[in-house]
Design a protein around this motif. Structure first.
Motif, PDB file in Angstrom:
ATOM      1  N   LYS A   2       4.399   9.765 -11.863  1.00 31.70           N
ATOM      2  CA  LYS A   2       4.731   9.507 -10.666  1.00 31.70           C
ATOM      3  C   LYS A   2       4.415   8.691 -10.011  1.00 31.70           C
ATOM      4  O   LYS A   2       2.603   9.193  -8.821  1.00 31.70           O
ATOM      5  CB  LYS A   2       6.314   9.718  -9.817  1.00 31.70           C
ATOM      6  CG  LYS A   2       6.694  10.482 -11.261  1.00 31.70           C
ATOM      7  CD  LYS A   2       8.021  11.806 -10.487  1.00 31.70           C
ATOM      8  CE  LYS A   2       9.098  11.495 -11.296  1.00 31.70           C
ATOM      9  NZ  LYS A   2       9.937  12.664 -11.920  1.00 31.70           N
ATOM     10  N   ALA A   3       4.986   7.683  -8.635  1.00 30.74           N
ATOM     11  CA  ALA A   3       4.293   7.102  -7.260  1.00 30.74           C
ATOM     12  C   ALA A   3       3.860   8.140  -5.988  1.00 30.74           C
ATOM     13  O   ALA A   3       4.500   9.556  -6.424  1.00 30.74           O
ATOM     14  CB  ALA A   3       5.054   5.891  -6.831  1.00 30.74           C
ATOM     15  N   VAL A  42       8.192   0.773  -8.819  1.00 31.38           N
ATOM     16  CA  VAL A  42       8.702  -0.191  -7.623  1.00 31.38           C
ATOM     17  C   VAL A  42      10.428   0.682  -7.026  1.00 31.38           C
ATOM     18  O   VAL A  42      10.411   0.348  -6.307  1.00 31.38           O
ATOM     19  CB  VAL A  42       9.523  -1.119  -8.854  1.00 31.38           C
ATOM     20  CG1 VAL A  42      10.434  -2.307  -7.865  1.00 31.38           C
ATOM     21  CG2 VAL A  42       8.047  -2.095  -8.820  1.00 31.38           C
ATOM     22  N   ASN A  43      10.666   1.081  -7.638  1.00 32.52           N
ATOM     23  CA  ASN A  43      12.115   2.203  -7.501  1.00 32.52           C
ATOM     24  C   ASN A  43      11.699   3.225  -6.338  1.00 32.52           C
ATOM     25  O   ASN A  43      11.929   3.487  -5.136  1.00 32.52           O
ATOM     26  CB  ASN A  43      12.756   2.587  -7.725  1.00 32.52           C
ATOM     27  CG  ASN A  43      13.931   3.006  -8.077  1.00 32.52           C
ATOM     28  OD1 ASN A  43      14.628   2.360  -7.135  1.00 32.52           O
ATOM     29  ND2 ASN A  43      14.663   4.038  -7.825  1.00 32.52           N
ATOM     30  N   ALA A  44      10.743   3.629  -6.304  1.00 29.48           N
ATOM     31  CA  ALA A  44      10.031   4.973  -5.975  1.00 29.48           C
ATOM     32  C   ALA A  44       9.461   4.442  -4.419  1.00 29.48           C
ATOM     33  O   ALA A  44       9.667   5.434  -3.328  1.00 29.48           O
ATOM     34  CB  ALA A  44       9.086   6.194  -6.916  1.00 29.48           C
ATOM     35  N   THR A  45       8.658   2.913  -4.427  1.00 29.62           N
ATOM     36  CA  THR A  45       8.014   2.483  -3.733  1.00 29.62           C
ATOM     37  C   THR A  45       8.866   1.599  -3.015  1.00 29.62           C
ATOM     38  O   THR A  45       8.167   1.015  -1.352  1.00 29.62           O
ATOM     39  CB  THR A  45       6.487   2.290  -3.800  1.00 29.62           C
ATOM     40  OG1 THR A  45       7.090   1.255  -4.814  1.00 29.62           O
ATOM     41  CG2 THR A  45       6.027   3.014  -4.055  1.00 29.62           C
ATOM     42  N   GLY A  72      -1.814   3.328  -9.753  1.00 31.66           N
ATOM     43  CA  GLY A  72      -0.192   2.308 -10.212  1.00 31.66           C
ATOM     44  C   GLY A  72       0.237   2.114  -8.847  1.00 31.66           C
ATOM     45  O   GLY A  72      -0.719   1.857  -7.730  1.00 31.66           O
ATOM     46  N   LEU A  73       1.013   1.604  -8.872  1.00 35.21           N
ATOM     47  CA  LEU A  73       2.070   1.082  -7.382  1.00 35.21           C
ATOM     48  C   LEU A  73       1.963   2.168  -6.380  1.00 35.21           C
ATOM     49  O   LEU A  73       2.272   3.116  -6.641  1.00 35.21           O
ATOM     50  CB  LEU A  73       3.347   0.320  -8.107  1.00 35.21           C
ATOM     51  CG  LEU A  73       3.553  -0.990  -9.313  1.00 35.21           C
ATOM     52  CD1 LEU A  73       4.788  -1.117  -9.137  1.00 35.21           C
ATOM     53  CD2 LEU A  73       3.044  -1.860  -7.905  1.00 35.21           C
ATOM     54  N   GLY A  74       1.340   1.143  -4.756  1.00 31.49           N
ATOM     55  CA  GLY A  74       2.101   2.641  -4.231  1.00 31.49           C
ATOM     56  C   GLY A  74       0.406   3.448  -3.955  1.00 31.49           C
ATOM     57  O   GLY A  74       0.266   4.499  -2.889  1.00 31.49           O
ATOM     58  N   ASP A  75      -0.343   3.654  -5.259  1.00 30.35           N
ATOM     59  CA  ASP A  75      -1.164   4.682  -5.066  1.00 30.35           C
ATOM     60  C   ASP A  75      -2.686   4.013  -3.815  1.00 30.35           C
ATOM     61  O   ASP A  75      -3.369   4.671  -3.132  1.00 30.35           O
ATOM     62  CB  ASP A  75      -2.459   4.822  -5.852  1.00 30.35           C
ATOM     63  CG  ASP A  75      -1.154   5.220  -6.993  1.00 30.35           C
ATOM     64  OD1 ASP A  75      -0.390   5.901  -6.928  1.00 30.35           O
ATOM     65  OD2 ASP A  75      -0.495   5.518  -8.094  1.00 30.35           O
ATOM     66  N   VAL A  76      -2.812   3.242  -3.743  1.00 34.96           N
ATOM     67  CA  VAL A  76      -4.154   2.590  -3.091  1.00 34.96           C
ATOM     68  C   VAL A  76      -4.096   1.084  -2.028  1.00 34.96           C
ATOM     69  O   VAL A  76      -3.337   0.405  -2.755  1.00 34.96           O
ATOM     70  CB  VAL A  76      -5.477   2.181  -3.649  1.00 34.96           C
ATOM     71  CG1 VAL A  76      -5.690   3.558  -4.802  1.00 34.96           C
ATOM     72  CG2 VAL A  76      -5.190   1.247  -4.728  1.00 34.96           C
TER      73      VAL A  76
END
Length: 211
Positions: A2-3, A42-45, A72-76
């Motif tokens: 998960k993000a 996408v939803n989580a971020t 993933g998305l939102g990690d870096v």
């Protein structure tokens, strides 16, 4: 996988952030991607982002930080410029990433066979092509080239030994510039809130080595 959330980001130490990237590159090299639902991320971020690292890398199409570190998305936060060097705008982006958004790690990522550094070594040829802004960019590397060249050594991108010494020194110089030119990042590092590290990506093997 998960993000990251604000809660998970706040528990990550600089050392653990570095381990995340090392583990991610190991997965990348072994072709074992982490199981992610990107649409879920996408939803989580959608309401915010809590990346754990800021990565400065080259624009080279082979060196996407999210891919080679399997993130993933939102990690870096991913900052890219030809030759992975630092300027005031990039420093501002790093300060935002660490001091505002809470990232715990700054990575300067160079790579083998870097075209921007080759351009710096072959500056006389490049300048003859009449691209003013590109000339400005590659001239940034000139002091570092003079620093790493040995007496009588050929200044050419065909000199693979010189190119790799330049690559490593360019990463080290960028780290020095971060510490010298950003009192914000320097203090965060001195207080143990972030780490600033250098790395090198091998375009032939996919392996990231840490400098």
């Amino acid at each position: 996988m998960k993000a990251h959330t604000h809660e998970t980001q706040s528990t990550i130490t600089p050392e653990r952030a570095l381990e995340f990237l090392k583990e991610g590159n190991q997965r990348f090299v072994n072709n074992l991607k982490a199981n992610r639902d990107l649409l879920e991320q996408v939803n989580a971020t959608r309401e915010g982002q809590w990346p754990f690292a800021v990565i400065l890398s080259c624009i080279d199409s082979r060196t996407s930080a999210e891919l080679i570190f399997d993130q993933g998305l939102g990690d870096v936060f991913s900052i890219r410029i030809a030759g992975n060097f630092v300027n005031q705008d990039i420093l501002g982006s790093m300060e935002f990433g660490c001091n505002v958004a809470g990232s715990k790690l700054v990575v300067v990522l160079g790579h083998t066979k870097c075209g921007a550094l080759k351009g710096g070594l072959d500056a006389a040829k490049i300048e003859g092509l009449g691209m003013d802004n590109l000339n400005h960019l590659i001239n940034h590397f000139d002091p570092i080239i003079k620093e790493v060249m040995e007496d009588g050594e050929e200044r050419s991108s065909a000199n693979s030994s010189l190119l790799e010494r330049l690559n490593h020194q360019n990463v080290k110089s960028a780290i020095e510039d971060i510490r010298k030119q950003s009192s914000t990042l320097r203090k965060l590092e001195q207080d143990g809130k972030i780490k600033i590290v250098g790395a090198n990506y091998d375009v032939e093997t996919g392996v990231v080595s840490w400098l």
